[in-house]
Every structure is written in structure tokens, then in C-alpha cells.
Design a protein around this motif. Structure first.
Motif, PDB file in Angstrom:
ATOM      1  N   VAL A 158     -13.656 -12.867   7.466  1.00 58.81           N
ATOM      2  CA  VAL A 158     -11.846 -12.556   6.897  1.00 58.81           C
ATOM      3  C   VAL A 158     -13.085 -12.433   5.518  1.00 58.81           C
ATOM      4  CG1 VAL A 158     -10.215 -13.351   5.717  1.00 58.81           C
ATOM      5  CG2 VAL A 158     -11.814 -13.983   8.412  1.00 58.81           C
ATOM      6  N   PHE A 159     -12.083 -11.173   4.220  1.00 56.70           N
ATOM      7  CA  PHE A 159     -13.035 -11.137   2.875  1.00 56.70           C
ATOM      8  C   PHE A 159     -11.115 -11.859   2.448  1.00 56.70           C
ATOM      9  CE2 PHE A 159     -13.133  -8.267  -1.138  1.00 56.70           C
ATOM     10  CZ  PHE A 159     -14.679  -8.689  -1.241  1.00 56.70           C
ATOM     11  N   ILE A 160     -11.587 -11.918   1.271  1.00 57.73           N
ATOM     12  CA  ILE A 160     -10.337 -12.609   0.178  1.00 57.73           C
ATOM     13  C   ILE A 160     -10.272 -11.915  -1.097  1.00 57.73           C
ATOM     14  CG2 ILE A 160      -8.780 -14.447  -0.739  1.00 57.73           C
ATOM     15  CD1 ILE A 160      -9.276 -15.250   2.107  1.00 57.73           C
ATOM     16  N   SER A 196       0.789  -1.081  -0.427  1.00 54.18           N
ATOM     17  CA  SER A 196       0.349   0.010  -0.430  1.00 54.18           C
ATOM     18  C   SER A 196       0.758   1.268   0.302  1.00 54.18           C
ATOM     19  CB  SER A 196      -0.788  -0.204   1.522  1.00 54.18           C
ATOM     20  OG  SER A 196      -1.872  -1.140   0.626  1.00 54.18           O
ATOM     21  N   TYR A 197       1.150   1.659  -1.301  1.00 52.22           N
ATOM     22  CA  TYR A 197       1.985   2.425  -1.645  1.00 52.22           C
ATOM     23  C   TYR A 197       3.550   3.089  -0.411  1.00 52.22           C
ATOM     24  CZ  TYR A 197      -2.328   3.991  -3.643  1.00 52.22           C
ATOM     25  OH  TYR A 197      -3.442   3.966  -4.624  1.00 52.22           O
ATOM     26  N   GLY A 198       3.984   2.018  -0.135  1.00 54.28           N
ATOM     27  CA  GLY A 198       5.137   2.054   0.319  1.00 54.28           C
ATOM     28  C   GLY A 198       4.636   1.869   1.597  1.00 54.28           C
ATOM     29  N   TYR A 231      -9.311  -7.341   5.657  1.00 57.63           N
ATOM     30  CA  TYR A 231      -9.121  -8.263   4.251  1.00 57.63           C
ATOM     31  C   TYR A 231      -8.135  -8.379   3.823  1.00 57.63           C
ATOM     32  CZ  TYR A 231     -13.535  -5.663   4.242  1.00 57.63           C
ATOM     33  OH  TYR A 231     -15.388  -5.450   3.823  1.00 57.63           O
ATOM     34  N   MET A 232      -7.810  -9.328   2.615  1.00 54.48           N
ATOM     35  CA  MET A 232      -6.836  -9.685   1.889  1.00 54.48           C
ATOM     36  C   MET A 232      -6.705  -9.763   0.606  1.00 54.48           C
ATOM     37  SD  MET A 232      -5.838 -12.839   4.281  1.00 54.48           S
ATOM     38  CE  MET A 232      -6.143 -12.751   6.047  1.00 54.48           C
ATOM     39  N   ASN A 244      -6.355  -4.856   6.104  1.00 51.07           N
ATOM     40  CA  ASN A 244      -7.566  -3.427   6.251  1.00 51.07           C
ATOM     41  C   ASN A 244      -8.582  -4.371   7.178  1.00 51.07           C
ATOM     42  OD1 ASN A 244      -8.679  -1.138   6.837  1.00 51.07           O
ATOM     43  ND2 ASN A 244      -9.351  -0.849   4.049  1.00 51.07           N
ATOM     44  N   LYS A 245      -9.122  -3.344   7.713  1.00 50.52           N
ATOM     45  CA  LYS A 245     -10.163  -3.757   8.832  1.00 50.52           C
ATOM     46  C   LYS A 245     -11.369  -3.273   8.542  1.00 50.52           C
ATOM     47  CE  LYS A 245      -8.575  -5.988  12.624  1.00 50.52           C
ATOM     48  NZ  LYS A 245      -8.135  -5.722  14.302  1.00 50.52           N
TER      49      LYS A 245
END
Length: 321
Positions: free
Chosen positions: A310-312, A105-107, A286-287, A295-296
Motif C-alpha cells: 500500500v503506497f500513500i 482522474s480526469y472525470g 496507490y492512494m 491504481n494498482k
């Protein structure tokens, strides 16, 4: 990495005479300048940090936490190759990976090792699939003046100051990577008495799914004592170190109340696991394909019972997006 085998990551606490840290003399000078600047500006928090950093530069030995991966391709590309892995890890600031389904995520995650360094210094070493060895140090300090010139807060140690070292003869033995893969050396590691437990918890909180899937194995080492985190040891370690984080979502995957798999318009094929259980946090993590928690989110209005989700997103195109 080789998809047939897991990536191995080893965290190892080492010691090195401080005088042997490349560029330590100039780094000490810059830290002294930052300390004086913090005093002049009345920045008490920065002053405390740079006093500690200065102490670390004059100690006889420095503690180094080395994170080494194996069964990986190492980092390729030149210093200015924005698509190369070397540039994205070491050189880029605030740039996300533009192509492919992996990446971060953007470093933002790249900054974590600097926080763990008393000197805010990290040294990178890699050997890539072309058998090219690359080395460079990097520090994040205050923007400051030195010899009547203005300097930004991010500085590097290398050839002519900013170019990476690519001749193995010029790389100190301690930092030479002999096998394909990458070392991240946190210089002046801010070690605590329970550093291993803290590291185990962090790995389990964030990477339990990759370990469960057999994509990742982690060893945390100090001397002759190793903690091995893999699919076999995962549950027992979660119960000991990550009951309020990793264990909750691991149980959601293992024994969900319900599982949804759906082809979404933009993200492609995705899976959502949800487990309803008393005292669960009403949160969904989130994965992407790397199976790391990124993220959560809370959904209080759509599901009132205590639950965990859990979202993948495992879809290649969805991961690019």
C-alpha cells in the motif's frame, strides 16, 4: 468536509412513478431514436441496451439509487465556472481538477453512475455552503439525429435544456436537497437481488482505507434495513465481502512486514507498507490524500515473494502533481 468528523454517504434504494421523472417524455423519444439507429447500424449490443432502456421508460415506477453525502460543503460555482465543484461534477467531460490536492482522474469516475442506470440518466441535486440549491439531470446516449438536427450523446435536463435549475420553486420535491451536501440519483437503477452485497463489496474494495482512518462512514439502506460501514464494523465486513481485495491490503496496513516512509524528490513525504504472505497477489495499490484506491501495480522483479503493498502520498504538493 469538516476535517474533525467523517464524511457520511448514504446509499438508498427508492421508487418514483416514472411519469414524475423530470424530462421523461423527451428522454423516451431520444431512446427510441437511439434504438432505431442501433437497429439500422446492426449494433446488436446497443440494440439490446436501448430495448431495455425503453422498457424502463414505460414502466409504472422507476427504481432510483440515491447516493447522499453529508458533512460536506456541497457543490459551488456556476455552470460555466470551470474551477467550481458543480461544473467539474456535472458539466465537465474529461477535465481533471486543476488546483488543490483532492480530485479524481480526469472525470473517469463520474461516468460510473450512468453505467448503473438502465436509461443512462443521472440527476444531481446539491445545497452548498451559500445555501444555494442547484438541480440538473444528465443523460449519456448515442449521438443521433432528431428533427433533422445532429445531437451529441451527452444531454441535460434543466432551464432551456442545458442550464441548471437554481430556483427551489422549479425543483420537484423528490429532488430537493434540504441539508448541505449533494445527492446523486441514478434513474432506472439496474438493481439485482444482491444489490446491497454488491455495493458493500464495491465500497470496501475501494474505500476501506478512508473508513479505517475514520474519514468516511457509509450506510446502505433499503426500507428499515441498514448496513453501516464504519471503523467498528470494517474488519467483519471485509472478511465477509472483500477477502480477495480490501482485506488483503487492510491487513498489510494493520500488520506490515515492513514500512517505509521517505521524502521523495517530486511527491514529497510518502509511506509504503508491504506485507509478505503466501497467496498474496504481488500487487501494490496507490492512494492519494482522499485514501481511495486509484491504481494498482505489480513489482515482480524487485520482490519475488508473494506480497501486498500500500503506497500513500499524503503530501499536499505531491497530490497536486
Amino acid at each position: 468536509s469538516d476535517s474533525e468528523y467523517p464524511v457520511f454517504v448514504k446509499f438508498e434504494k427508492l421508487k418514483l412513478p416514472t411519469a414524475e421523472v423530470p424530462g421523461i417524455v423527451e428522454l423516451k423519444e431520444r431512446i427510441q431514436i437511439c434504438l432505431a439507429q442501433a437497429k439500422n447500424e446492426g449494433n446488436e449490443k446497443a440494440e439490446i441496451h436501448y430495448r431495455d432502456a425503453l422498457e424502463a421508460t414505460v414502466a409504472s415506477h422507476t427504481v432510483i439509487l440515491r447516493a447522499s453525502d453529508s458533512n460536506t460543503s456541497g457543490l459551488d460555482g456556476g455552470d460555466d465556472d470551470k474551477k467550481g465543484k458543480w461544473h467539474r461534477l456535472v458539466k465537465a467531460v474529461g477535465e481533471n481538477q486543476l488546483t488543490g490536492a483532492g480530485g479524481g482522474s480526469y472525470g473517469i469516475g463520474k461516468g460510473a453512475p450512468f453505467v448503473a442506470s438502465r436509461m443512462r440518466a443521472v440527476y444531481y441535486s446539491t445545497k452548498n455552503s451559500s445555501n444555494e440549491v442547484i438541480f440538473q439531470g444528465k443523460a449519456r446516449l448515442l449521438s443521433h439525429q432528431w428533427n433533422d438536427k445532429d445531437y451529441r450523446g451527452v444531454g441535460t435536463f434543466g432551464i432551456n435544456g442545458y442550464k441548471s435549475v437554481r430556483n427551489v420553486i422549479d425543483i420537484p420535491d423528490f429532488f430537493i436537497r434540504n441539508e448541505q451536501g449533494t445527492d446523486i440519483n441514478i434513474i432506472g437503477y439496474n438493481v439485482s437481488l444482491v444489490w446491497k452485497d454488491e455495493l458493500v463489496k464495491s465500497v470496501l474494495d475501494n474505500f476501506w482505507m478512508a473508513i479505517h482512518a475514520g474519514d468516511l462512514e457509509v450506510i446502505i439502506s433499503e426500507g428499515l434495513i441498514d448496513i453501516h460501514i464504519d471503523r467498528v464494523s470494517l474488519l467483519s465486513l471485509l472478511e465477509k465481502h472483500s477477502r480477495t481485495e480490501g482485506l488483503i491490503y487492510y491487513r498489510t496496513i494493520i500488520n506490515p512486514t515492513r514500512t517505509f516512509t521517505k521524502l521523495l524528490p517530486l511527491l514529497g513525504m510518502c509511506t509504503y507498507y508491504v506485507r509478505i504472505e503466501e497467496k498474496f497477489p504481488r500487487e501494490t495499490i496507490y492512494m492519494r490524500r482522499p485514501k481511495m484506491c486509484v491504481n494498482k501495480w505489480r513489482f515482480n522483479k524487485t520482490l519475488h515473494e508473494p506480497h501486498a503493498g500500500v503506497f500513500i502520498c499524503d503530501d499536499v504538493e505531491g497530490n497536486k502533481l
